[in-house]
Design a protein around this motif. Structure first.
Motif, PDB file in Angstrom:
ATOM      1  N   ARG A  95       0.768  -1.222   0.059  1.00 42.14           N
ATOM      2  CA  ARG A  95       0.195   0.027   0.100  1.00 42.14           C
ATOM      3  C   ARG A  95       0.789   1.106   0.092  1.00 42.14           C
ATOM      4  NH1 ARG A  95      -5.466   1.424   1.086  1.00 42.14           N
ATOM      5  NH2 ARG A  95      -5.805  -0.342  -0.466  1.00 42.14           N
ATOM      6  N   HIS A  96       1.755   1.168   0.781  1.00 42.34           N
ATOM      7  CA  HIS A  96       2.907   2.586   0.777  1.00 42.34           C
ATOM      8  C   HIS A  96       3.330   2.837  -0.480  1.00 42.34           C
ATOM      9  CE1 HIS A  96       5.657   5.076   2.084  1.00 42.34           C
ATOM     10  NE2 HIS A  96       6.923   4.319   1.496  1.00 42.34           N
ATOM     11  N   PHE A  97       3.976   1.847  -1.252  1.00 42.49           N
ATOM     12  CA  PHE A  97       4.691   1.945  -2.462  1.00 42.49           C
ATOM     13  C   PHE A  97       3.386   2.381  -3.524  1.00 42.49           C
ATOM     14  CE2 PHE A  97       8.168  -0.302  -0.444  1.00 42.49           C
ATOM     15  CZ  PHE A  97       9.214   0.769  -0.554  1.00 42.49           C
ATOM     16  N   THR A  98       2.428   1.696  -3.389  1.00 41.16           N
ATOM     17  CA  THR A  98       1.409   2.059  -4.493  1.00 41.16           C
ATOM     18  C   THR A  98       0.838   3.279  -4.206  1.00 41.16           C
ATOM     19  OG1 THR A  98       0.395  -0.218  -4.474  1.00 41.16           O
ATOM     20  CG2 THR A  98      -1.024   1.542  -5.043  1.00 41.16           C
ATOM     21  N   ARG A  99       0.712   3.979  -3.013  1.00 38.36           N
ATOM     22  CA  ARG A  99       0.247   5.306  -3.087  1.00 38.36           C
ATOM     23  C   ARG A  99       1.541   6.279  -3.325  1.00 38.36           C
ATOM     24  NH1 ARG A  99      -1.846   6.137   3.079  1.00 38.36           N
ATOM     25  NH2 ARG A  99       0.293   5.803   3.603  1.00 38.36           N
ATOM     26  N   LEU A 100       2.706   5.768  -3.540  1.00 43.09           N
ATOM     27  CA  LEU A 100       3.756   6.712  -4.054  1.00 43.09           C
ATOM     28  C   LEU A 100       3.887   6.704  -5.361  1.00 43.09           C
ATOM     29  CD1 LEU A 100       6.740   5.745  -2.011  1.00 43.09           C
ATOM     30  CD2 LEU A 100       5.526   7.734  -1.630  1.00 43.09           C
ATOM     31  N   GLY A 101       2.902   5.915  -6.038  1.00 47.57           N
ATOM     32  CA  GLY A 101       2.423   6.136  -7.826  1.00 47.57           C
ATOM     33  C   GLY A 101       3.292   4.707  -8.392  1.00 47.57           C
ATOM     34  N   MET A 102       3.760   3.860  -7.730  1.00 48.95           N
ATOM     35  CA  MET A 102       4.362   2.666  -8.154  1.00 48.95           C
ATOM     36  C   MET A 102       3.284   1.522  -8.480  1.00 48.95           C
ATOM     37  SD  MET A 102       7.742   2.409  -5.968  1.00 48.95           S
ATOM     38  CE  MET A 102       8.591   1.348  -7.226  1.00 48.95           C
ATOM     39  N   THR A 103       3.931   0.997  -9.556  1.00 49.26           N
ATOM     40  CA  THR A 103       3.018  -0.216 -10.024  1.00 49.26           C
ATOM     41  C   THR A 103       3.442  -1.546  -9.204  1.00 49.26           C
ATOM     42  OG1 THR A 103       2.366   0.543 -12.037  1.00 49.26           O
ATOM     43  CG2 THR A 103       2.007  -1.947 -11.717  1.00 49.26           C
ATOM     44  N   VAL A 104       2.756  -1.836  -8.085  1.00 46.68           N
ATOM     45  CA  VAL A 104       3.313  -2.795  -7.313  1.00 46.68           C
ATOM     46  C   VAL A 104       2.583  -4.164  -7.390  1.00 46.68           C
ATOM     47  CG1 VAL A 104       4.046  -3.416  -4.839  1.00 46.68           C
ATOM     48  CG2 VAL A 104       3.842  -0.903  -5.613  1.00 46.68           C
ATOM     49  N   ARG A 105       3.214  -5.272  -6.926  1.00 44.45           N
ATOM     50  CA  ARG A 105       2.386  -6.628  -7.081  1.00 44.45           C
ATOM     51  C   ARG A 105       2.996  -7.370  -6.005  1.00 44.45           C
ATOM     52  NH1 ARG A 105      -0.023  -4.085 -10.169  1.00 44.45           N
ATOM     53  NH2 ARG A 105      -0.938  -4.693 -12.045  1.00 44.45           N
ATOM     54  N   PRO A 106       2.096  -8.359  -5.134  1.00 42.10           N
ATOM     55  CA  PRO A 106       2.733  -9.009  -4.095  1.00 42.10           C
ATOM     56  C   PRO A 106       2.829 -10.622  -4.704  1.00 42.10           C
ATOM     57  CG  PRO A 106       0.246  -9.134  -4.074  1.00 42.10           C
ATOM     58  CD  PRO A 106       0.774  -8.093  -5.296  1.00 42.10           C
ATOM     59  N   PHE A 107       3.754 -11.263  -4.230  1.00 42.59           N
ATOM     60  CA  PHE A 107       4.185 -12.474  -4.758  1.00 42.59           C
ATOM     61  C   PHE A 107       4.467 -13.405  -3.459  1.00 42.59           C
ATOM     62  CE2 PHE A 107       7.001 -15.990  -6.328  1.00 42.59           C
ATOM     63  CZ  PHE A 107       6.205 -16.485  -7.474  1.00 42.59           C
ATOM     64  N   LYS A 108       3.891 -14.581  -3.477  1.00 42.71           N
ATOM     65  CA  LYS A 108       4.353 -15.485  -2.427  1.00 42.71           C
ATOM     66  C   LYS A 108       4.433 -16.936  -3.073  1.00 42.71           C
ATOM     67  CE  LYS A 108       3.720 -17.374   2.115  1.00 42.71           C
ATOM     68  NZ  LYS A 108       3.131 -17.035   3.498  1.00 42.71           N
ATOM     69  N   PRO A 109       5.764 -17.552  -3.394  1.00 42.87           N
ATOM     70  CA  PRO A 109       5.966 -18.730  -4.028  1.00 42.87           C
ATOM     71  C   PRO A 109       5.209 -19.905  -3.430  1.00 42.87           C
ATOM     72  CG  PRO A 109       7.984 -17.695  -3.334  1.00 42.87           C
ATOM     73  CD  PRO A 109       7.028 -17.010  -2.679  1.00 42.87           C
ATOM     74  N   GLN A 110       4.989 -20.109  -2.368  1.00 43.55           N
ATOM     75  CA  GLN A 110       4.461 -21.396  -1.646  1.00 43.55           C
ATOM     76  C   GLN A 110       3.739 -20.747  -0.398  1.00 43.55           C
ATOM     77  OE1 GLN A 110       6.391 -25.154  -0.795  1.00 43.55           O
ATOM     78  NE2 GLN A 110       6.040 -24.604   1.235  1.00 43.55           N
TER      79      GLN A 110
END
Length: 485
Positions: A24-39
């Motif tokens: 949420r923090h980096f998204t609010r800075l205008g970045m396109t962010v994605r979460p990832f959890k391999p397993q």
């Protein structure tokens, strides 16, 4: 391309919330962010693009202000017993394996994990990866896809997080470095201290000691975040720990038995925040309160086994006593199946082929089938006329006379069932209580006094507060610089 991985020095150090807050923090800075959890290993799943992912990754996607996708959690393990789990790969069920069988399967899963990660990378300025468990479990390093094995393959820098609330955080971090292979230890570029209570300056000496012993820079000491309970939890242990056993102090008492294989328990979160409700999670060894106004039988990953557990605890007797005193019972998914007269498993989907008697509170029969229904669902609650958006994840078909009085209507077809006297009801629909209008109407119909809060607004405000909390206590500029290495 920027990417960073948050690993933990142990389980439940707060990785999922840290990733959500940073997203949420980096998204609010205008970045396109994605979460990832391999397993991931969790029975608290979400529906994404017609497949299944961990609930935490769905929350992290929301923090990024995007829809969840199966690539965000390409391998999901859903425990069905103490030694076996269902394996979901890129949203779809692959197989069910015992622990030893999974160790042999893991090397085949790195390819889909990397495929999913690369697709997310192509869409984003920053991918924030969540590890699983701890890299200190070096006995599991061979074939690892969850922590250092993935970090090496995808060239992702790692931030190691310790939980100071448990005590021994210096040993957690320094000890992790001590047991890691030097190549794995070199992947760690910094550390965080999470869940600090009190004056963080009191840990200055400990902080410096960790930096000196490990050579890793510290990125911050994060104070305890008091509003974490307002966000969906992934681990069932959170239900009855840290005060989670009883939530709220309203006059309307809702009791929920903590089943061994409880699933999709975030169904309960909106109820726990209702000001007129007390939600009590009943642990094994405790009776279901006979003074309950409503008893909810939650979802289960192993319905037949959990029904046997329910009876072994004597909860069936407590439930009958509560109903005789005027309580109502609602079964959700597996709990819905338990309320019927019979659960048949002719093909041995959950164990040995056969059938068992249900609780007999609804005139229904469930037949387990290999086909799993995984879908988002829109329904209407006929009793109130309110609309509900939820989801279904279940095996089995349920039929019987009580379906003539459905709890919901889906495209004109009945969904769920209500007993003639209205005291027992059930549904396959998860997420129904996130809909404010339905939740209020449902509770008011049972005699409760619902509040006027918006659950979705509560989640959004809490994600923003979490982002503010991390921005104030984490060196996010240094973290972003490390993500570029």
């Amino acid at each position: 391309m920027k990417r960073i991985m948050i690993q933990g020095a142990g389980s439940n150090v707060g990785k999922s919330l840290l990733v959500a807050g940073l997203c949420r923090h980096f998204t609010r800075l205008g970045m396109t962010v994605r979460p990832f959890k391999p397993q991931n290993m969790s029975n608290n799943a979400a529906v994404a693009e017609g497949g299944e992912i961990g609930r935490a990754q769905a929350l992290q996607a929301r923090a990024c202000k995007v829809a969840p996708h199966v690539d965000m959690n390409p391998v999901l393990l859903k425990p069905e017993s103490e030694t076996g789990a269902q394996v979901i790969v890129q949203g779809k069920r692959l197989t069910t394996v015992k622990a030893r069988g999974y160790a042999a399967l893991k090397p085949q899963l790195m390819a889909p994990v990397l495929d999913s990660f690369r697709r997310l990378q192509s869409q984003a300025d920053l991918v924030i990866v969540e590890g699983a468990g701890s890299p200190a479990e070096v006995n599991l390093r061979a074939g690892d896809i969850a922590n250092m094995g993935f970090a090496h393959e995808a060239c992702v820098p790692v931030i190691l997080t310790g939980d100071i609330d448990r005590g021994g955080v210096i040993a957690q971090l320094v000890g992790t470095q001590a047991v890691l292979d030097p190549g794995d230890a070199a992947m760690i570029r910094g550390f965080l201290i999470n869940k600090f209570r009190g004056d963080p300056r009191l840990f200055d000496d400990g902080y410096r000691l960790i930096e000196q012993r490990t050579g890793w820079p510290g990125l911050g000491v994060i104070p305890w975040f008091p509003h974490a309970h307002r966000l969906p939890a992934e681990d069932a242990a959170e239900l009855s720990s840290g005060g989670g056993g009883t939530r709220g102090n309203g006059q309307f008492l809702i009791a929920v038995p903590h089943l061994n294989r409880i699933a999709n328990f975030d169904d309960l979160d909106p109820l726990a925040q209702e000001p007129g409700v007390t939600l009590k999670i009943v642990k094994p060894g405790q009776p279901l309160p006979v003074e309950s106004d409503l008893i909810i039988l939650p979802g289960s990953k192993a319905t037949i086994a959990d029904l046997a557990h329910f009876r072994a605890e004597g909860w069936d007797i407590d439930l009958a006593a509560a109903l005789s005193r005027g309580a109502r019972v609602l079964g959700l998914c597996g709990g819905y199946q338990m309320l019927g007269r019979e659960i048949a498993d002719p093909d041995g989907i959950e164990g040995k082929p056969g059938s068992v008697a249900g609780l007999g509170l609804l005139d229904l029969t469930t037949v387990m089938t290999a086909d799993k229904r995984v879908t988002e669902t829109e329904a209407i609650h006929p009793a109130s006329g309110t609309r509900v958006k939820g989801y279904e994840i279940h095996l089995g078909r349920t039929e019987g006379p009580d379906r003539a009085r459905p709890l919901f209507s889906v495209n004109g077809q009945p969904e769920g069932a209500v007993r003639a006297d209205g005291r027992a009801m059930g549904s396959y629909l998860h997420g129904m209580f996130t809909e404010d209008a339905f939740r209020r109407a449902f509770l008011a119909g049972l005699g409760a006094t619902p509040g006027n809060f918006s659950y979705d607004q509560s989640v959004e405000e809490t994600l923003d507060a979490l982002a503010d909390h991390l921005a104030a206590n984490v060196d996010c500029e240094k973290l972003l610089a490390l993500a570029s290495i």
